[in-house]
Design a protein around this motif. Structure first.
Motif, mmCIF file in Angstrom:
data_model
loop_
_atom_site.group_PDB
_atom_site.id
_atom_site.type_symbol
_atom_site.label_atom_id
_atom_site.label_comp_id
_atom_site.label_asym_id
_atom_site.label_seq_id
_atom_site.Cartn_x
_atom_site.Cartn_y
_atom_site.Cartn_z
ATOM 1 N N ARG A 170 0.843 -1.185 0.000
ATOM 2 C CA ARG A 170 0.000 0.000 0.000
ATOM 3 C C ARG A 170 0.882 1.241 0.000
ATOM 4 N NH1 ARG A 170 -4.607 2.125 4.278
ATOM 5 N NH2 ARG A 170 -5.446 3.737 2.902
ATOM 6 N N SER A 171 0.656 2.113 -0.945
ATOM 7 C CA SER A 171 1.517 3.276 -1.127
ATOM 8 C C SER A 171 0.869 4.527 -0.547
ATOM 9 C CB SER A 171 1.759 3.501 -2.621
ATOM 10 O OG SER A 171 0.565 3.911 -3.265
ATOM 11 N N PRO A 172 1.651 5.594 -0.368
ATOM 12 C CA PRO A 172 1.045 6.904 -0.114
ATOM 13 C C PRO A 172 0.127 7.292 -1.272
ATOM 14 C CG PRO A 172 3.388 6.937 0.400
ATOM 15 C CD PRO A 172 3.121 5.635 -0.299
ATOM 16 N N SER A 173 -0.653 8.348 -1.097
ATOM 17 C CA SER A 173 -1.725 8.651 -2.050
ATOM 18 C C SER A 173 -1.306 9.523 -3.224
ATOM 19 C CB SER A 173 -2.885 9.325 -1.321
ATOM 20 O OG SER A 173 -2.459 10.536 -0.710
ATOM 21 N N GLY A 214 12.814 13.232 -13.783
ATOM 22 C CA GLY A 214 14.176 12.753 -13.972
ATOM 23 C C GLY A 214 14.337 11.375 -13.362
ATOM 24 N N LYS A 215 15.413 11.194 -12.598
ATOM 25 C CA LYS A 215 15.652 9.892 -11.983
ATOM 26 C C LYS A 215 14.905 9.716 -10.668
ATOM 27 C CE LYS A 215 19.788 10.978 -9.221
ATOM 28 N NZ LYS A 215 21.186 10.578 -8.939
ATOM 29 N N TRP A 216 14.246 10.793 -10.197
ATOM 30 C CA TRP A 216 13.649 10.774 -8.873
ATOM 31 C C TRP A 216 12.158 10.441 -8.918
ATOM 32 C CZ3 TRP A 216 17.121 10.681 -5.244
ATOM 33 C CH2 TRP A 216 18.327 11.375 -5.397
ATOM 34 N N LYS A 217 11.725 9.658 -7.942
ATOM 35 C CA LYS A 217 10.299 9.420 -7.725
ATOM 36 C C LYS A 217 10.004 9.652 -6.250
ATOM 37 C CE LYS A 217 6.643 5.908 -7.985
ATOM 38 N NZ LYS A 217 6.364 4.474 -8.242
ATOM 39 N N LEU A 218 9.015 10.500 -5.991
ATOM 40 C CA LEU A 218 8.625 10.797 -4.621
ATOM 41 C C LEU A 218 7.170 10.402 -4.407
ATOM 42 C CD1 LEU A 218 9.483 13.625 -2.291
ATOM 43 C CD2 LEU A 218 7.060 13.432 -2.891
ATOM 44 N N LEU A 219 6.902 9.772 -3.263
ATOM 45 C CA LEU A 219 5.549 9.437 -2.843
ATOM 46 C C LEU A 219 5.273 10.100 -1.511
ATOM 47 C CD1 LEU A 219 7.018 6.535 -3.988
ATOM 48 C CD2 LEU A 219 4.575 5.966 -4.092
ATOM 49 N N MET A 220 4.027 10.534 -1.297
ATOM 50 C CA MET A 220 3.657 11.162 -0.034
ATOM 51 C C MET A 220 2.134 11.199 0.074
ATOM 52 S SD MET A 220 4.298 15.218 -0.840
ATOM 53 C CE MET A 220 3.353 15.800 0.568
ATOM 54 N N ASN A 221 1.657 11.345 1.283
ATOM 55 C CA ASN A 221 0.233 11.561 1.497
ATOM 56 C C ASN A 221 -0.101 13.040 1.371
ATOM 57 O OD1 ASN A 221 -0.486 8.855 1.970
ATOM 58 N ND2 ASN A 221 0.230 8.998 4.097
ATOM 59 N N LYS A 222 -1.382 13.310 1.165
ATOM 60 C CA LYS A 222 -1.814 14.690 0.936
ATOM 61 C C LYS A 222 -1.532 15.594 2.128
ATOM 62 C CE LYS A 222 -5.964 13.232 -0.179
ATOM 63 N NZ LYS A 222 -5.760 11.803 -0.512
ATOM 64 N N ASP A 223 -1.474 15.022 3.329
ATOM 65 C CA ASP A 223 -1.201 15.831 4.523
ATOM 66 C C ASP A 223 0.291 16.010 4.779
ATOM 67 O OD1 ASP A 223 -0.427 13.322 5.380
ATOM 68 O OD2 ASP A 223 -1.902 13.176 6.992
ATOM 69 N N GLY A 224 1.128 15.548 3.850
ATOM 70 C CA GLY A 224 2.568 15.706 3.988
ATOM 71 C C GLY A 224 3.264 14.574 4.709
ATOM 72 N N SER A 225 2.523 13.562 5.125
ATOM 73 C CA SER A 225 3.115 12.447 5.854
ATOM 74 C C SER A 225 3.627 11.362 4.918
ATOM 75 C CB SER A 225 2.075 11.841 6.805
ATOM 76 O OG SER A 225 1.004 11.262 6.073
ATOM 77 N N ASN A 226 4.417 10.458 5.493
ATOM 78 C CA ASN A 226 4.880 9.253 4.804
ATOM 79 C C ASN A 226 5.620 9.572 3.496
ATOM 80 O OD1 ASN A 226 5.264 6.525 4.584
ATOM 81 N ND2 ASN A 226 3.224 6.081 3.777
ATOM 82 N N ALA A 260 13.646 16.212 -2.032
ATOM 83 C CA ALA A 260 12.353 15.820 -1.466
ATOM 84 C C ALA A 260 11.457 17.034 -1.251
ATOM 85 C CB ALA A 260 12.559 15.070 -0.158
ATOM 86 N N LYS A 261 12.025 18.124 -0.778
ATOM 87 C CA LYS A 261 11.235 19.336 -0.545
ATOM 88 C C LYS A 261 10.702 19.899 -1.857
ATOM 89 C CE LYS A 261 11.518 23.939 1.567
ATOM 90 N NZ LYS A 261 12.404 24.894 2.291
ATOM 91 N N LYS A 262 11.544 19.944 -2.873
ATOM 92 C CA LYS A 262 11.121 20.482 -4.171
ATOM 93 C C LYS A 262 9.996 19.643 -4.783
ATOM 94 C CE LYS A 262 13.239 19.558 -8.010
ATOM 95 N NZ LYS A 262 14.151 19.441 -9.185
ATOM 96 N N ARG A 294 6.654 19.910 -2.871
ATOM 97 C CA ARG A 294 5.948 21.148 -3.198
ATOM 98 C C ARG A 294 5.239 21.032 -4.554
ATOM 99 N NH1 ARG A 294 9.995 24.127 -3.274
ATOM 100 N NH2 ARG A 294 10.238 24.384 -5.534
ATOM 101 N N LYS A 295 5.917 20.448 -5.523
ATOM 102 C CA LYS A 295 5.327 20.341 -6.861
ATOM 103 C C LYS A 295 4.116 19.425 -6.880
ATOM 104 C CE LYS A 295 7.917 20.469 -10.552
ATOM 105 N NZ LYS A 295 8.962 20.307 -11.594
#
Length: 447
Positions: A384-387, A393-405, A429-431, A434-435
């Protein structure tokens, strides 16, 4: 000298005239397999034998970094047809009963004012057909969904999850039945037959066909016998293998049929899947990628992708660097066919990439799956992944809508998503956080 100059001018005009002649528009067939995993094909190193699909790959080009628009059926199909993120059209999960759609915070069907690849190709002179699963509106208690023709299709044969299902496939009010005239294990054959018939009847004009079978989705009914009737337990993978074998055979029939019609050279055949597999059989169907259907990890959204076009694409080639997504097919196929392209696409024109020129992607990819805890509780456990997810580029970021996980992966070095680099690469991760939040905030609500 004047005579020589005049001859040179005539030669130049002749060359320009030849170069300016319209080339024949290619036929286009998009095969969208249902729930096929990245590891289901032997040509991608999977454990199952798929000789006919492997033959298709040997005649064309394989892409190993292609992504669907969603890890589940309906929004994935919307992304391919519209060239836009499906949430822009308020499709967030598989379309169900009206009450369940409301719980998923989604519409009951794809709006008819959405862009449609079929409509654009039809405007460019194409005969357009849809044969197979629709699942972008209709079925269950949604009896007001627009007809498939409203999206630019001249002809269609579809399953229960559509506004006007084929009676040969829908003897009862469910996805399949023993009473169906076309049995579950013969459906892909039926859709291939309809595709070849449509191509033959419209020979002489360009054709666009959605061949969207409901294999390899469960239930796996390999035939009218004890093994074929989805026995479950330890026999489950055997039933899956039997269905995959028949599915592979029918793709071979399609390839042979196109050649017999004499249209193979100028026919684009695209083979891919709507989303990842479930179950994965301990990762065998996902070739070790993390996740499954319903997950924004790689196994849920990274799909097999093969394109064959003998007139333009060198056979037996592969691209393991260019990142593609389902949203790209609309602008790319419009470019290759000369069809009009509406504005607002979330995809890129990757027509040159498809023909064999690798290129770095300039647009980030975005996904969302998991509007709320009530209706988006699956898959369970570590799959189960974040939402929300973004790849740039080479980066993939996952996170929940509230900024967690928050999880950040170098997806080129770590496609299995095992090492979270969010702390060691905090600026990245911060950039990306935000996007993806800005993108999410720009999506429409269901109201």
């Amino acid at each position: 000298m004047i005579r020589l100059a005049n001859a040179f001018i005539i030669l130049l005009l002749t060359v320009f005239a030849v170069q300016g002649q319209d080339t024949p528009q290619p036929n286009i067939i998009v095969i969208l397999t249902d729930d096929m995993g990245y590891g289901d094909l032997s040509c991608l190193g999977g454990p199952y034998r798929t000789p006919h699909i492997d033959r298709l790959a040997s005649q064309g080009r394989i892409f190993t970094r292609y992504y669907s628009a969603s890890p589940i059926c309906s929004p994935s199909r919307v992304g391919l047809l519209t060239g836009m993120s499906p949430a822009r059209w308020r499709i967030t999960s598989f379309l169900q009963k009206k009450a369940d759609n409301a719980l998923c915070e989604q519409a009951d069907y794809l709006a008819t004012d959405a862009p449609s690849l079929a409509r654009s190709l039809k405007d460019a002179g194409y005969a357009t057909g849809h044969f197979g699963k629709w699942h972008m509106g209709g079925g269950r208690d949604v009896d007001h969904a627009p007809p498939i023709t409203a999206y630019g299709f001249d002809e269609y044969k579809s399953t229960w999850e559509s506004p006007d299902p084929d009676p040969l496939l829908t003897a009862t009010d469910w996805i399949w039945s023993d009473q169906d005239s076309i049995k579950r294990w013969s459906r892909t054959r039926y859709f291939v037959d309809q595709t070849l018939r449509f191509l033959e009847e419209n020979k002489g004009k360009p054709c666009y066909v959605n061949l969207w079978p409901d294999d390899m989705h469960t239930p796996w009914v390999g035939g009218d016998d004890a093994v074929g009737r989805y026995p479950g337990g330890p026999e489950e993978e055997r039933s899956f293998s039997a269905v995959l074998q028949e599915y592979d055979k029918q793709i071979g029939r399609l390839i042979d049929g196109i050649q017999k019609l004499g249209i193979d050279n100028n026919t684009i055949v695209i083979f891919t899947s709507d989303n990842g597999p479930l179950p994965t059989f301990d990762g065998r169907r996902s070739r070790g990628l993390r996740g499954s259907k319903l997950s924004l990890y790689e196994a849920g959204i990274r799909m097999p992708f093969i394109i064959k076009w003998p007139a333009r694409i060198k056979a037996g080639t592969a691209d393991s660097t260019s990142v593609l997504c389902a949203n790209d097919l609309f602008p790319s196929l419009c470019k290759l066919s000369g069809a009009p392209m509406p504005g607002g696409s979330d995809g890129q024109d990757r027509s040159r990439v498809l023909q064999g020129t690798p290129a770095v992607r300039t647009k980030a990819l975005y996904w969302e799956y998991g509007r709320n805890e009530r209706t988006f509780r699956y898959p369970k456990g570590s799959d189960r992944s974040p939402s929300l997810a973004i790849r740039e580029g080479k980066w993939k970021l996952l996170m929940n809508k509230d900024g967690s996980n928050i999880a950040l992966f170098d997806i080129e070095a770590d496609p299995a998503e095992t090492v979270n680099l969010a702390e060691s690469n905090a600026a990245v991760a911060k950039k990306l956080s935000r996007k993806v939040v800005e993108w999410w905030n720009g999506l429409p609500s269901v109201n």
